[in-house]
Motif scaffolding. Sequence first.
Motif, short mmCIF file in Angstrom:
data_model
loop_
_atom_site.label_atom_id
_atom_site.label_comp_id
_atom_site.label_asym_id
_atom_site.label_seq_id
_atom_site.Cartn_x
_atom_site.Cartn_y
_atom_site.Cartn_z
N SER A 3 0.83 -1.20 0.00
CA SER A 3 0.00 0.00 0.00
C SER A 3 0.87 1.26 0.00
O SER A 3 2.07 1.20 0.30
CB SER A 3 -0.91 0.02 1.23
N GLU A 4 0.26 2.38 -0.31
CA GLU A 4 1.00 3.64 -0.31
C GLU A 4 1.54 3.95 1.08
O GLU A 4 2.68 4.41 1.23
CB GLU A 4 0.10 4.78 -0.79
N THR A 5 0.74 3.70 2.12
CA THR A 5 1.20 3.94 3.49
C THR A 5 2.33 3.00 3.86
O THR A 5 3.31 3.40 4.51
CB THR A 5 0.04 3.78 4.48
N ALA A 6 2.23 1.74 3.43
CA ALA A 6 3.29 0.78 3.73
C ALA A 6 4.61 1.20 3.09
O ALA A 6 5.68 1.11 3.71
CB ALA A 6 2.89 -0.61 3.25
N ASP B 292 3.90 -5.87 10.06
CA ASP B 292 3.28 -5.51 8.80
C ASP B 292 2.45 -4.24 8.98
O ASP B 292 1.87 -4.00 10.04
CB ASP B 292 2.39 -6.65 8.32
N GLU B 293 2.37 -3.44 7.93
CA GLU B 293 1.62 -2.18 7.99
C GLU B 293 0.15 -2.40 8.33
O GLU B 293 -0.49 -1.54 8.95
CB GLU B 293 1.74 -1.46 6.64
N SER B 294 -0.39 -3.56 8.00
CA SER B 294 -1.80 -3.84 8.28
C SER B 294 -2.07 -4.07 9.76
O SER B 294 -3.22 -4.04 10.19
CB SER B 294 -2.26 -5.06 7.48
N ASP B 295 -1.03 -4.30 10.54
CA ASP B 295 -1.17 -4.49 11.99
C ASP B 295 -1.22 -3.12 12.65
O ASP B 295 -0.20 -2.46 12.83
CB ASP B 295 0.01 -5.30 12.53
N GLY B 296 -2.40 -2.68 13.01
CA GLY B 296 -2.55 -1.34 13.56
C GLY B 296 -2.45 -1.27 15.07
O GLY B 296 -2.71 -0.21 15.66
N SER B 297 -2.08 -2.36 15.72
CA SER B 297 -2.05 -2.38 17.18
C SER B 297 -0.84 -1.64 17.73
O SER B 297 0.18 -1.48 17.06
CB SER B 297 -2.03 -3.82 17.69
N SER B 298 -0.95 -1.19 18.97
CA SER B 298 0.13 -0.50 19.68
C SER B 298 0.44 -1.25 20.97
O SER B 298 -0.45 -1.81 21.61
CB SER B 298 -0.26 0.94 20.02
N SER C 172 3.66 1.57 17.50
CA SER C 172 2.96 0.79 16.48
C SER C 172 3.93 0.60 15.32
O SER C 172 5.12 0.90 15.44
CB SER C 172 1.71 1.54 16.01
N GLY C 173 3.43 0.13 14.18
CA GLY C 173 4.30 -0.02 13.02
C GLY C 173 4.73 1.30 12.42
O GLY C 173 5.66 1.35 11.60
N VAL C 174 4.08 2.39 12.81
CA VAL C 174 4.42 3.73 12.33
C VAL C 174 5.54 4.31 13.20
O VAL C 174 5.38 4.39 14.42
CB VAL C 174 3.20 4.66 12.36
N PRO C 175 6.67 4.70 12.62
CA PRO C 175 7.77 5.23 13.43
C PRO C 175 7.36 6.44 14.27
O PRO C 175 6.68 7.35 13.79
CB PRO C 175 8.82 5.62 12.39
N LEU C 176 7.78 6.42 15.53
CA LEU C 176 7.53 7.51 16.47
C LEU C 176 8.85 8.22 16.74
O LEU C 176 9.82 7.59 17.17
CB LEU C 176 6.96 6.97 17.79
N VAL C 177 8.88 9.52 16.48
CA VAL C 177 10.07 10.33 16.71
C VAL C 177 9.86 11.16 17.97
O VAL C 177 8.85 11.88 18.08
CB VAL C 177 10.34 11.27 15.50
N VAL C 178 10.77 11.05 18.92
CA VAL C 178 10.66 11.78 20.19
C VAL C 178 11.88 12.69 20.35
O VAL C 178 13.02 12.22 20.40
CB VAL C 178 10.59 10.82 21.39
N LYS C 179 11.63 13.99 20.40
CA LYS C 179 12.71 14.93 20.69
C LYS C 179 12.97 14.93 22.19
O LYS C 179 12.05 14.93 23.00
CB LYS C 179 12.33 16.34 20.23
N LEU C 180 14.26 14.94 22.56
CA LEU C 180 14.64 14.87 23.97
C LEU C 180 14.94 16.25 24.51
O LEU C 180 15.45 17.10 23.79
CB LEU C 180 15.87 13.97 24.14
#
Length: 268
Positions: free
Chosen positions: A106-109, A210-216, A258-266
Amino acid sequence: VIPCALQAVDSSAESGVYKNYAGVRLLDTIAPYIDGLNGHYYSYYNDSNGVRRATYPENYISSMRGILNDLRYRDVNFPGKKMVVSEWGWDSDGAGEACTHNECVSETAQAIYGVRYALMLNRLGVDDMTWFFYANSNATSSLYTRSGLTGSAATSFAEKKSFTAFEGLLHHIGDQYFLDTLAENDEHWVYLFGDSTGTPTYLIGWRPVDESDGSSTSATVSIPYAPDSAWTISGLSGTGTAATLPTYSTGNMTLSLSGVPLVVKLQS
């Protein structure tokens, strides 16, 4: 100066059409004349019917993990030489152009897998990486015609989510350096980035799914820096999408990943 793209995964390639096995093609005598090795990496596997499919980059059966073999080969046979990745990426729909062949995602994947593998290559010490291709081909859907970060000329090169996702990644850590692996297991991957002096500035984490796994799920890492702000990188915004700030207590940060990268500024 680098050689053509070779691989140290499958020696049987020498008896087939590719003839690209590094152990045969890269003789010791050429070491003084090259600056590094070169590889191409795509995330494929064969399903139960033998059909080649695309998958997420951390998958144990993804062909993208061939980079590990190639780095091992480099370290033993050409120590000190650079590692260049001159092709990598995924085919996806997007920009109004459908992706219908077997290797499509998918485009999001495409967007989030691209960010995740870029971080993985950075963590592995790859010196240079070039996405294939800059734009879709103005042709019927087939292998690599939909690998662009934009649509084809027929769409006036409309930007896909992958283009925007890389914008977001570079917006935050484009001038930062990989410092450490805080987690890298079947549940969570968390990397630490910092400035040129080695001072930590960002955490980046995700689930290798996988991108289809939306769980956190929650991941707790020990770090002497509290979170300042947070964003997810999925191609929705060139500066990332604002996310809930992770909790922090007594030197431990708890991330919802989740499968979406999370960026945290320190905090400094």
